[in-house]
Design a protein around this motif. Structure first.
Motif: not given
Length: 100
Positions: A75-85
């Motif tokens: 499972v891929v759990c992305p970093n969802l903070i705005p700077q990471a998108i």
């Protein structure tokens, strides 16, 4: 793809190509609302399939950094903070410059 470059088999070009051809009517793949509509319109006889095009140009769409998991996909759990998108800006730049 920015956060997990080795987790995806296909690159951004694949997604952009798919996006462009959903509405381009260049291929009959997305014409009609169901399989019955496609059969009634005889699309297999009158149009080309986007999947056939992609299969014949697969080298353009493969992510060279992809590494297949030995124990199956995790499972891929992305970093969802705005700077990471960054995806939206990368796609917007590609669409504007048509570098795909």
């Amino acid at each position: 793809m920015q956060q997990f470059p080795s987790k995806f088999e296909f690159n951004e070009r694949y997604l952009l190509n798919l996006h462009d051809h959903v509405y381009s009517c260049q291929f009959g793949t997305f014409v009609g609302n169901c399989e019955k509509d496609r059969l009634d319109l005889r699309l297999m006889d009158r149009t080309y399939s986007l999947w056939g095009y992609i299969s014949s140009h697969i080298r353009e769409f493969v992510n060279p950094l992809f590494k297949e998991e030995e124990n199956g996909p995790e499972v891929v759990c992305p970093n969802l903070i705005p700077q990471a998108i960054k995806y939206a800006f990368v796609i917007l730049d590609l669409l504007i410059s048509k570098q795909f």
